[in-house]
Motif scaffolding. Sequence first.
Motif, PDB file in Angstrom:
ATOM      1  N   ARG A 222      16.436  10.652   8.883  1.00 64.46           N
ATOM      2  CA  ARG A 222      17.434  11.630   8.439  1.00 64.46           C
ATOM      3  C   ARG A 222      16.841  13.032   8.276  1.00 64.46           C
ATOM      4  O   ARG A 222      17.562  14.008   8.199  1.00 64.46           O
ATOM      5  CB  ARG A 222      18.116  11.170   7.150  1.00 64.46           C
ATOM      6  CG  ARG A 222      17.238  11.154   5.932  1.00 64.46           C
ATOM      7  CD  ARG A 222      17.853  10.296   4.841  1.00 64.46           C
ATOM      8  NE  ARG A 222      16.886  10.103   3.763  1.00 64.46           N
ATOM      9  CZ  ARG A 222      16.781  10.887   2.703  1.00 64.46           C
ATOM     10  NH1 ARG A 222      17.591  11.913   2.547  1.00 64.46           N
ATOM     11  NH2 ARG A 222      15.866  10.649   1.790  1.00 64.46           N
ATOM     12  N   HIS A 223      15.505  13.139   8.234  1.00 66.31           N
ATOM     13  CA  HIS A 223      14.890  14.465   8.181  1.00 66.31           C
ATOM     14  C   HIS A 223      14.508  15.000   9.567  1.00 66.31           C
ATOM     15  O   HIS A 223      13.861  16.034   9.661  1.00 66.31           O
ATOM     16  CB  HIS A 223      13.659  14.446   7.266  1.00 66.31           C
ATOM     17  CG  HIS A 223      14.012  14.145   5.833  1.00 66.31           C
ATOM     18  ND1 HIS A 223      13.181  13.424   5.007  1.00 66.31           N
ATOM     19  CD2 HIS A 223      15.098  14.475   5.106  1.00 66.31           C
ATOM     20  CE1 HIS A 223      13.765  13.314   3.807  1.00 66.31           C
ATOM     21  NE2 HIS A 223      14.924  13.937   3.840  1.00 66.31           N
ATOM     22  N   ASP A 224      14.898  14.298  10.602  1.00 60.85           N
ATOM     23  CA  ASP A 224      14.688  14.813  11.965  1.00 60.85           C
ATOM     24  C   ASP A 224      15.761  15.861  12.235  1.00 60.85           C
ATOM     25  O   ASP A 224      16.919  15.525  12.502  1.00 60.85           O
ATOM     26  CB  ASP A 224      14.765  13.680  13.001  1.00 60.85           C
ATOM     27  CG  ASP A 224      13.546  12.781  12.931  1.00 60.85           C
ATOM     28  OD1 ASP A 224      12.523  13.208  12.375  1.00 60.85           O
ATOM     29  OD2 ASP A 224      13.625  11.648  13.438  1.00 60.85           O
ATOM     30  N   ARG A 225      15.384  17.125  12.148  1.00 60.59           N
ATOM     31  CA  ARG A 225      16.369  18.215  12.242  1.00 60.59           C
ATOM     32  C   ARG A 225      16.690  18.577  13.683  1.00 60.59           C
ATOM     33  O   ARG A 225      17.696  19.218  13.958  1.00 60.59           O
ATOM     34  CB  ARG A 225      15.856  19.463  11.519  1.00 60.59           C
ATOM     35  CG  ARG A 225      15.318  19.207  10.122  1.00 60.59           C
ATOM     36  CD  ARG A 225      16.377  18.693   9.182  1.00 60.59           C
ATOM     37  NE  ARG A 225      15.824  18.426   7.858  1.00 60.59           N
ATOM     38  CZ  ARG A 225      16.510  17.891   6.866  1.00 60.59           C
ATOM     39  NH1 ARG A 225      17.780  17.559   7.042  1.00 60.59           N
ATOM     40  NH2 ARG A 225      15.948  17.675   5.700  1.00 60.59           N
ATOM     41  N   LEU A 226      15.777  18.211  14.579  1.00 64.80           N
ATOM     42  CA  LEU A 226      16.025  18.447  16.003  1.00 64.80           C
ATOM     43  C   LEU A 226      15.495  17.242  16.771  1.00 64.80           C
ATOM     44  O   LEU A 226      14.371  16.797  16.532  1.00 64.80           O
ATOM     45  CB  LEU A 226      15.290  19.710  16.475  1.00 64.80           C
ATOM     46  CG  LEU A 226      15.383  19.996  17.987  1.00 64.80           C
ATOM     47  CD1 LEU A 226      16.789  20.428  18.380  1.00 64.80           C
ATOM     48  CD2 LEU A 226      14.371  21.058  18.399  1.00 64.80           C
ATOM     49  N   VAL A 227      16.324  16.718  17.649  1.00 70.01           N
ATOM     50  CA  VAL A 227      15.899  15.613  18.510  1.00 70.01           C
ATOM     51  C   VAL A 227      16.218  16.017  19.946  1.00 70.01           C
ATOM     52  O   VAL A 227      17.360  16.324  20.279  1.00 70.01           O
ATOM     53  CB  VAL A 227      16.634  14.305  18.153  1.00 70.01           C
ATOM     54  CG1 VAL A 227      16.253  13.191  19.123  1.00 70.01           C
ATOM     55  CG2 VAL A 227      16.321  13.888  16.713  1.00 70.01           C
ATOM     56  N   ILE A 228      15.178  16.067  20.773  1.00 71.91           N
ATOM     57  CA  ILE A 228      15.362  16.426  22.183  1.00 71.91           C
ATOM     58  C   ILE A 228      15.061  15.195  23.037  1.00 71.91           C
ATOM     59  O   ILE A 228      13.954  14.655  22.978  1.00 71.91           O
ATOM     60  CB  ILE A 228      14.416  17.580  22.595  1.00 71.91           C
ATOM     61  CG1 ILE A 228      14.706  18.836  21.773  1.00 71.91           C
ATOM     62  CG2 ILE A 228      14.571  17.878  24.083  1.00 71.91           C
ATOM     63  CD1 ILE A 228      13.741  19.988  22.067  1.00 71.91           C
ATOM     64  N   ARG A 229      16.037  14.781  23.817  1.00 77.35           N
ATOM     65  CA  ARG A 229      15.832  13.673  24.768  1.00 77.35           C
ATOM     66  C   ARG A 229      15.501  14.241  26.126  1.00 77.35           C
ATOM     67  O   ARG A 229      16.132  15.186  26.577  1.00 77.35           O
ATOM     68  CB  ARG A 229      17.121  12.858  24.921  1.00 77.35           C
ATOM     69  CG  ARG A 229      17.245  11.695  23.996  1.00 77.35           C
ATOM     70  CD  ARG A 229      17.995  10.533  24.663  1.00 77.35           C
ATOM     71  NE  ARG A 229      17.189   9.877  25.699  1.00 77.35           N
ATOM     72  CZ  ARG A 229      16.133   9.110  25.450  1.00 77.35           C
ATOM     73  NH1 ARG A 229      15.726   8.899  24.234  1.00 77.35           N
ATOM     74  NH2 ARG A 229      15.451   8.563  26.452  1.00 77.35           N
ATOM     75  N   PHE A 230      14.511  13.680  26.773  1.00 78.63           N
ATOM     76  CA  PHE A 230      14.101  14.204  28.067  1.00 78.63           C
ATOM     77  C   PHE A 230      14.627  13.330  29.200  1.00 78.63           C
ATOM     78  O   PHE A 230      14.726  12.104  29.060  1.00 78.63           O
ATOM     79  CB  PHE A 230      12.579  14.296  28.129  1.00 78.63           C
ATOM     80  CG  PHE A 230      12.045  15.356  27.202  1.00 78.63           C
ATOM     81  CD1 PHE A 230      12.095  16.691  27.553  1.00 78.63           C
ATOM     82  CD2 PHE A 230      11.541  15.011  25.959  1.00 78.63           C
ATOM     83  CE1 PHE A 230      11.639  17.678  26.687  1.00 78.63           C
ATOM     84  CE2 PHE A 230      11.075  15.990  25.085  1.00 78.63           C
ATOM     85  CZ  PHE A 230      11.129  17.326  25.457  1.00 78.63           C
ATOM     86  N   ASP A 231      14.949  13.989  30.328  1.00 75.37           N
ATOM     87  CA  ASP A 231      15.442  13.263  31.502  1.00 75.37           C
ATOM     88  C   ASP A 231      14.424  12.236  31.993  1.00 75.37           C
ATOM     89  O   ASP A 231      14.788  11.177  32.482  1.00 75.37           O
ATOM     90  CB  ASP A 231      15.744  14.253  32.647  1.00 75.37           C
ATOM     91  CG  ASP A 231      17.011  15.053  32.377  1.00 75.37           C
ATOM     92  OD1 ASP A 231      17.769  14.666  31.458  1.00 75.37           O
ATOM     93  OD2 ASP A 231      17.234  16.065  33.079  1.00 75.37           O
ATOM     94  N   GLU A 232      13.144  12.564  31.850  1.00 74.57           N
ATOM     95  CA  GLU A 232      12.080  11.666  32.309  1.00 74.57           C
ATOM     96  C   GLU A 232      11.826  10.537  31.317  1.00 74.57           C
ATOM     97  O   GLU A 232      10.985   9.676  31.542  1.00 74.57           O
ATOM     98  CB  GLU A 232      10.774  12.445  32.506  1.00 74.57           C
ATOM     99  CG  GLU A 232      10.828  13.523  33.590  1.00 74.57           C
ATOM    100  CD  GLU A 232      11.444  14.838  33.108  1.00 74.57           C
ATOM    101  OE1 GLU A 232      11.906  14.900  31.948  1.00 74.57           O
ATOM    102  OE2 GLU A 232      11.467  15.790  33.914  1.00 74.57           O
TER     103      GLU A 232
END
Length: 263
Positions: A94-104
């Motif tokens: 819940r403290h993950d303020r930004l989550v970036i998923r990568f295409d790879e």
Amino acid sequence: MPELPDVERFRRFFRANAAGRTVGALRADPTILRNCTPRTLSAALRGRRFDEPARHGKWLIAWTDGPALLMHFGMTGYLLWADDEGSTRTEPHRHDRLVIRFDEGGELRYRNMRKLGGLWLAHDPDEVSGLLGTLGPDALSVGRAEFLRLLARRRGGLKAALMDQTLLAGVGNLMADEILWQARLHPTHRVESLTAEERLQLHSALRRILRQAVATEDYAEDRPGWLLHVRGRPGASCPRCRGPLSRMVAAGRTTYFCQRCQP
Ligand SMILES: [Zn+2]
């Protein structure tokens, strides 16, 4: 609390995991974004590939082949990587303020419990310069001549000067105490009364400490001769002269020093 060596570690972590990857989906907590919304951030970064990241002081500049994402870690921020494979795949916290998923594949997470610091979007190098415009030169790479020029213009307490990000970017409370202790200078000693020799001592301590700190994984633990190794521990004594450590408030922050070594 992340200081320059920690942010340098985050930079290397970012490079090892996220550089070369293409931003797929992105989820952000709007309260950590300082100059954009989750929607505008996502629109700017989607389909972009992260490049070699840079660092200036305590800022991480994550360049893409277009805009850049600027990260400041405040008091409690850090980066995590989540792989897609089986057991290492964990749900965001819940403290993950930004989550970036990568295409790879894989996910980069910016976790920050207390939400100091934050995230900024810059569309081009000019905007990056604008955002970092008030910062002084990076403390890890400031040369001797430039350091002496900066000090020559400065008045007031030494610790406040070292921690002033507009004078020099990257030195925080812990590093400032370490530098002053190793240079044998009192935290409230006034900059204008430093001798030429003391100015050189200060610069060499700054340079040596930051270089050694970025070269070790956990600089507080891996450097037993340092003040950092003992500061804050009950009954701690000076690692150099074995005298008692003193505590005071300097530049508004809890400060440890040795009265004998730093008269
Ligand atoms: Zn001492």
